[in-house]
Write a protein that holds these residues in place. Structure first.
Motif, short mmCIF file in Angstrom:
data_model
loop_
_atom_site.label_atom_id
_atom_site.label_comp_id
_atom_site.label_asym_id
_atom_site.label_seq_id
_atom_site.Cartn_x
_atom_site.Cartn_y
_atom_site.Cartn_z
N ARG B 54 -35.19 103.00 17.13
CA ARG B 54 -34.63 103.93 16.31
C ARG B 54 -33.18 104.24 16.83
N LEU B 55 -32.89 103.68 18.13
CA LEU B 55 -31.49 103.67 18.63
C LEU B 55 -30.60 102.42 18.24
N VAL B 56 -29.58 102.57 17.43
CA VAL B 56 -28.84 101.46 17.01
C VAL B 56 -27.58 101.74 17.61
N ASN B 57 -27.55 100.75 18.87
CA ASN B 57 -26.27 100.67 19.55
C ASN B 57 -25.36 99.69 18.99
N VAL B 58 -24.12 99.86 18.53
CA VAL B 58 -23.57 98.83 17.90
C VAL B 58 -22.36 98.38 19.13
N GLY B 59 -22.51 98.94 20.10
CA GLY B 59 -21.51 98.40 21.15
C GLY B 59 -20.04 99.05 20.87
N ILE B 60 -19.04 98.61 21.69
CA ILE B 60 -17.79 99.36 21.84
C ILE B 60 -17.21 99.08 20.60
N ALA B 61 -17.53 99.63 19.41
CA ALA B 61 -16.87 99.24 18.17
C ALA B 61 -17.21 100.60 17.37
N GLU B 62 -16.17 101.57 17.28
CA GLU B 62 -16.54 102.87 16.57
C GLU B 62 -16.25 102.69 15.11
N GLN B 63 -15.42 101.81 14.60
CA GLN B 63 -15.28 101.51 12.96
C GLN B 63 -16.54 101.01 12.49
N ASN B 64 -17.16 100.27 13.18
CA ASN B 64 -18.36 99.53 12.80
C ASN B 64 -19.47 100.52 12.68
N MET B 65 -19.51 101.18 13.81
CA MET B 65 -20.35 102.24 14.16
C MET B 65 -20.54 103.09 13.00
N VAL B 66 -19.22 103.79 12.49
CA VAL B 66 -19.40 104.75 11.47
C VAL B 66 -19.91 104.24 10.02
N GLY B 67 -19.32 102.83 9.87
CA GLY B 67 -19.92 101.97 8.83
C GLY B 67 -21.22 101.91 8.54
N VAL B 68 -21.77 101.42 9.64
CA VAL B 68 -23.24 101.17 9.91
C VAL B 68 -23.84 102.50 9.37
N GLY B 69 -23.48 103.70 10.06
CA GLY B 69 -24.10 104.93 9.58
C GLY B 69 -24.16 105.21 8.24
N ALA B 70 -23.27 104.72 7.52
CA ALA B 70 -23.09 104.77 6.05
C ALA B 70 -24.13 104.13 5.39
N GLY B 71 -24.15 102.98 5.83
CA GLY B 71 -25.24 101.78 5.41
C GLY B 71 -26.61 102.28 5.51
N LEU B 72 -26.88 102.74 6.85
CA LEU B 72 -28.44 103.29 7.15
C LEU B 72 -28.59 104.39 6.22
N ALA B 73 -27.70 105.23 5.79
CA ALA B 73 -27.99 106.60 5.20
C ALA B 73 -28.23 106.04 3.73
N ASN B 74 -27.42 104.99 3.25
CA ASN B 74 -27.61 104.20 1.94
C ASN B 74 -29.23 103.71 1.66
N GLY B 75 -29.41 103.06 2.91
CA GLY B 75 -30.98 102.44 2.97
C GLY B 75 -32.03 103.59 3.25
N GLY B 76 -31.73 104.81 3.24
CA GLY B 76 -32.70 105.63 3.35
C GLY B 76 -32.94 106.23 4.88
N ARG B 77 -32.23 105.72 5.58
CA ARG B 77 -32.27 106.48 7.12
C ARG B 77 -31.72 107.75 7.11
#
Lengths: 269, 318
Positions: B54-77
């Motif tokens: 449950r640790l999602v490390n996207v690497g050095i990529a803040e824009q992707n990090m925030v977008g991934v966060g939004a998608g994780l929330a959409n998927g119920g996380r």
């Protein structure tokens, strides 16, 4: 729905989209015409969605990252039963929920708000990752424009998708070869896309993105890695005088042009 | 009210953040931590060892990090998206606007090492614009806890809150200020010290300095009220208006530029509802010189004695 029937629906969506843009006096008709076949295949064949339960946890996710072609999405959502078909006439009108870019808080079936480019793919990666974490069986699809792939955020997401092993993610690049101001080739040419995606660890399929017989099997493909469909399309597809003309990115047809376009699309129906 | 300022031991609020997140995650499988190669600086090492999947490390990529966060929330996380605040808020501001706030994604943004925590590393690593950037966005509560107790309470609150928020944390040590059983309330200031001559308003690493300034003022016969205002948006208008009307003078202090942060938010309320003399302390609109966070806060007039002097000057303008 079979390919020939899908083609009929796509022509209906093109006609309604054209009418909406003409009546609203604004829109992004070139990129809408290029992507409509893909949208049609998704909503009328591929996506597991339930219009009466737009937030069903097991629904397939679809993100239109090229959010400026929202009108085409609205018409597809209306035909699929997410919103009333008569509501399309409110496109861009004051206080309409159908603004120039989709709003997930107001329009059922929209998953996330897009508009600024390079946003949809990272969010789609998060959606697919969420399914991996929870064990949900849904599949995530995202459509980007080809010019949009110039945004660096997409490549951040492409790397992450491969790293996370997201075999439940399909990216469709609507490769119509034109961006707002010029051809990609004259701006920041990304072609060929296939080797770039392959180098980043994705499976890649190249198709004619305006041919339903090629779109459907590509969307239904499942492999062991994230899947990119490079969909070779024509900007303005289906309307002869718009096709492959950069000035039809967001131009609005005159009355004469509108009548001609309606005649061409109606003939095809 | 009148919480002791006698506590001298300093605590890194990141420890309270990490411990609370781990405690919540142990009882809620949907909680995920998302980071940008910041496992160490976000204190997620414990989370990683307890919940590696449950640790999602996207690497050095803040824009992707925030977008991934939004998608994780959409998927119920339930994602806590953690990164150094200058990069989380600066690099990914458009994602915070479109993917998180406007999309109403249930994502908890956690800005680590905010303000001038990376003092010596220079202005690229200072996050003294993040209040201004984030509080301009609708639908995004902005919260800067003042101690480890409020940090833990705010993390618990955030997990239960149905919507996005931005938690602005520091790594600079602060003493305990709030009672151990403190419950966080969004948009509610905490009255830490009653007073009638002037009100000192701060959050984050400045609240304890305000308490010390109030003591100095008290020794000079000046009665200073202290409000801890962790929530910058929505701002506690009621507490600010009451402070203006009842004490007639306001001083704010923040580890942030004075343009657009807590002081600006307080000033907006005062100007519209109860104009009184006011002084905003913070970084005065420059790129800060080299030095530790503590050094720079002192340098910019936020030593407790300096705050007390600023308060006396404002009181004279009444």
């Amino acid at each position: 729905m079979e390919p020939t029937e899908l083609e009929r629906v796509a022509r209906q969506i093109r006609l309604r989209d054209l009418q909406a843009v003409y009546e609203a006096g604004a829109g992004h008709i070139g990129g809408e015409m290029s992507v409509i076949d893909i949208l049609t295949a998704l909503y009328f064949r591929v996506l597991r969605v339930w219009p009466d339960q737009p937030r069903h946890p097991e629904r397939d996710r679809f993100v239109l990252s090229k959010g400026h072609t929202a009108c085409a999405l609205y018409v597809a959502l209306a035909k699929r039963g997410f919103i009333p078909e008569e509501e399309i006439s409110t496109f861009l009108q004051p206080h309409s929920r159908l603004n120039g870019h989709p709003n997930n808080n107001k329009v059922p079936g929209v998953e996330t708000n897009t508009g600024p480019l390079g946003h949809g793919l990272p969010v789609a990666v998060g959606m697919a990752k969420a399914a991996k974490l929870s064990g949900a069986k849904y599949h995530t699809y995202v459509v980007t424009g080809d010019g949009e792939m110039q945004e660096g955020s997409n490549w951040e997401a492409i790397m992450a998708a491969a790293q996370f092993g997201l075999d439940n993610l399909t990216l469709v690049i609507d490769h119509n070869r034109f961006q707002q101001g010029a051809a990609l080739a004259d701006t920041n040419d990304l072609a060929p896309l296939r080797p770039k995606l392959e180098a980043f660890g994705w499976d890649v399929t190249e198709i004619n993105g305006n041919a339903m017989s090629e779109i459907v099997p590509a969307l239904e493909h499942r492999g062991s890695r994230p899947h990119c469909i490079v969909a070779h399309t024509n900007k303005g597809h289906g309307i002869s005088f718009m096709q492959d003309r950069v000035d039809w990115h967001h131009k609005v047809p005159s009355k004469e042009q509108y009548d001609l376009a309606v005649a061409e699309l109606s003939e095809a129906i | 009210m009148n919480a002791p300022v006698t506590a001298t031991k300093l605590h890194d609020c990141r420890d309270a953040f990490a411990a609370t997140l781990e405690k919540l995650a142990a009882n809620d499988d949907s909680i995920v931590a998302v980071c940008n190669d910041s496992v160490g600086s976000s204190k997620l090492g414990g989370f990683k060892s307890r919940f590696p999947d449950r640790l999602v490390n996207v690497g050095i990529a803040e824009q992707n990090m925030v977008g991934v966060g939004a998608g994780l929330a959409n998927g119920g996380r339930l994602p806590f998206v953690c990164g150094a605040s200058p990069f989380l808020t600066g690099r990914a501001l458009e994602q915070i606007k479109a993917d998180i706030a406007y999309s109403n994604a249930n994502v908890k943004l956690v800005g680590i090492s905010s303000g001038m925590a990376y003092g010596e590393l220079g202005p690229t690593h200072h996050s003294i614009e993040d209040f201004a950037w984030t509080r301009a966005l609708p639908n995004l509560p902005v919260i800067a806890p003042c101690d480890r107790i409020e940090t833990a309470a705010a993390v618990e609150w955030a997990a239960g809150y149905d919507g996005p928020c931005f938690l602005r944390l520091s790594r600079v040590g602060v003493p305990d200020l709030l009672p151990a059983d403190h419950k966080f309330e969004l948009g509610k200031a905490n009255l830490l010290r009653e007073g009638s001559d002037v009100t000192l308003i701060a959050n984050g690493t400045l609240t304890h300095r305000m308490m010390k300034a109030a003591e100095i003022l008290g020794s000079q016969g000046i009665s200073a009220r202290v409000l801890n205002m962790a929530t910058v948006r929505p701002i506690d208008e009621e507490a600010i208006v009451a402070a203006a009307r009842e004490t007639g003078a306001i001083v704010t202090a923040e580890e942030h530029t004075i343009f657009g942060g807590l002081g600006s938010a307080v000033a907006e309320v005062i100007v519209e509802h109860a104009p009184v003399p006011m002084k905003r302390l913070g970084v005065p609109g420059i790129f800060a010189p080299t030095g530790s966070a503590e050094f720079l806060l002192d340098e910019f007039g936020m030593r407790p004695a300096s705050i007390a002097e600023a308060a006396l000057a404002v009181i004279k303008r009444k």
